[in-house]
Design a protein around this motif. Structure first.
Motif, short mmCIF file in Angstrom:
data_model
loop_
_atom_site.label_atom_id
_atom_site.label_comp_id
_atom_site.label_asym_id
_atom_site.label_seq_id
_atom_site.Cartn_x
_atom_site.Cartn_y
_atom_site.Cartn_z
N GLU A 157 47.31 13.22 36.19
CA GLU A 157 46.18 14.11 35.92
C GLU A 157 44.86 13.46 36.34
O GLU A 157 43.99 14.12 36.92
CB GLU A 157 46.14 14.47 34.44
N PHE A 158 44.69 12.18 36.05
CA PHE A 158 43.49 11.44 36.44
C PHE A 158 43.36 11.46 37.97
O PHE A 158 42.28 11.71 38.51
CB PHE A 158 43.57 10.01 35.91
N ALA A 159 44.46 11.18 38.65
CA ALA A 159 44.46 11.18 40.12
C ALA A 159 44.08 12.56 40.67
O ALA A 159 43.25 12.66 41.59
CB ALA A 159 45.83 10.77 40.64
N HIS A 160 44.66 13.59 40.11
CA HIS A 160 44.37 14.95 40.56
C HIS A 160 42.89 15.28 40.33
O HIS A 160 42.23 15.85 41.20
CB HIS A 160 45.27 15.95 39.82
N HIS A 161 42.38 14.93 39.16
CA HIS A 161 40.98 15.23 38.82
C HIS A 161 40.01 14.57 39.80
O HIS A 161 39.01 15.18 40.18
CB HIS A 161 40.68 14.75 37.39
N TYR A 162 40.31 13.35 40.22
CA TYR A 162 39.41 12.62 41.11
C TYR A 162 39.82 12.67 42.58
O TYR A 162 39.17 12.06 43.43
CB TYR A 162 39.27 11.16 40.64
N GLY A 163 40.89 13.37 42.89
CA GLY A 163 41.31 13.55 44.27
C GLY A 163 41.79 12.27 44.94
O GLY A 163 41.52 12.06 46.13
N VAL A 164 42.49 11.45 44.18
CA VAL A 164 43.04 10.21 44.72
C VAL A 164 44.55 10.19 44.50
O VAL A 164 45.09 10.99 43.74
CB VAL A 164 42.40 8.96 44.08
N HIS A 165 45.22 9.30 45.18
CA HIS A 165 46.67 9.14 45.01
C HIS A 165 46.94 8.52 43.63
O HIS A 165 46.14 7.69 43.17
CB HIS A 165 47.20 8.24 46.13
N PRO A 166 48.04 8.89 42.99
CA PRO A 166 48.35 8.29 41.69
C PRO A 166 48.38 6.76 41.69
O PRO A 166 47.97 6.13 40.71
CB PRO A 166 49.72 8.88 41.33
N ARG A 167 48.82 6.15 42.78
CA ARG A 167 48.80 4.68 42.85
C ARG A 167 47.37 4.14 42.79
O ARG A 167 47.10 3.12 42.16
CB ARG A 167 49.46 4.19 44.13
N GLN A 168 46.47 4.84 43.48
CA GLN A 168 45.07 4.43 43.44
C GLN A 168 44.49 4.64 42.04
O GLN A 168 43.71 3.80 41.56
CB GLN A 168 44.25 5.23 44.45
N ALA A 169 44.86 5.73 41.40
CA ALA A 169 44.37 6.01 40.04
C ALA A 169 44.85 4.91 39.09
O ALA A 169 44.07 4.41 38.28
CB ALA A 169 44.86 7.37 39.57
N TYR A 170 46.12 4.53 39.21
CA TYR A 170 46.65 3.47 38.34
C TYR A 170 45.91 2.16 38.58
O TYR A 170 45.50 1.48 37.63
CB TYR A 170 48.15 3.28 38.56
N ALA A 171 45.72 1.80 39.84
CA ALA A 171 45.03 0.55 40.16
C ALA A 171 43.60 0.56 39.62
O ALA A 171 43.12 -0.44 39.09
CB ALA A 171 45.03 0.32 41.68
N TYR A 172 42.93 1.69 39.75
CA TYR A 172 41.56 1.83 39.24
C TYR A 172 41.54 1.69 37.72
O TYR A 172 40.72 0.94 37.17
CB TYR A 172 41.01 3.20 39.67
#
Length: 74
Positions: free
Chosen positions: A18-33
Motif C-alpha cells: 500500500e505504501f509503494a502504491h501510494h507513493y508510486g514506487v516498487h514495493p522493494r523500494q518502499a521496503y528499503a525506504y
C-alpha cells in the motif's frame, strides 16, 4: 509459524504494498525506504496499535516517521 506471526507478516507485506502504491514506487523500494528511515522500526514497535487503524492512516503515520528521520518522499 504461529498464527500471530502470520498476521504480523501479512499486515506488514500488505502495508508495504500500500505504501509503494501510494507513493508510486516498487514495493522493494518502499521496503528499503521504510527500513532506512526507521518506518519498519516504528511498525514493529507499535504494531499492536497500527494494525487497528486504516491503511491510509498507517501509511501517513509511517511517512511522517520517515520524514522525521530524513526521508524525502512526499
Amino acid at each position: 509459524m504461529a498464527r500471530e506471526d502470520r498476521n504480523v507478516f501479512g499486515f506488514t507485506v500488505a502495508l508495504i504494498t500500500e505504501f509503494a502504491h501510494h507513493y508510486g514506487v516498487h514495493p522493494r523500494q518502499a521496503y528499503a525506504y521504510l527500513k532506512r528511515f526507521k518506518g519498519m522500526d516504528h511498525l514493529r514497535e507499535h504494531y499492536a496499535v497500527l494494525h487497528t487503524q486504516s491503511f491510509p492512516d498507517v501509511v501517513e503515520a509511517l511517512a511522517h516517521v520517515c520524514q522525521n528521520n530524513g526521508g524525502q518522499l512526499r
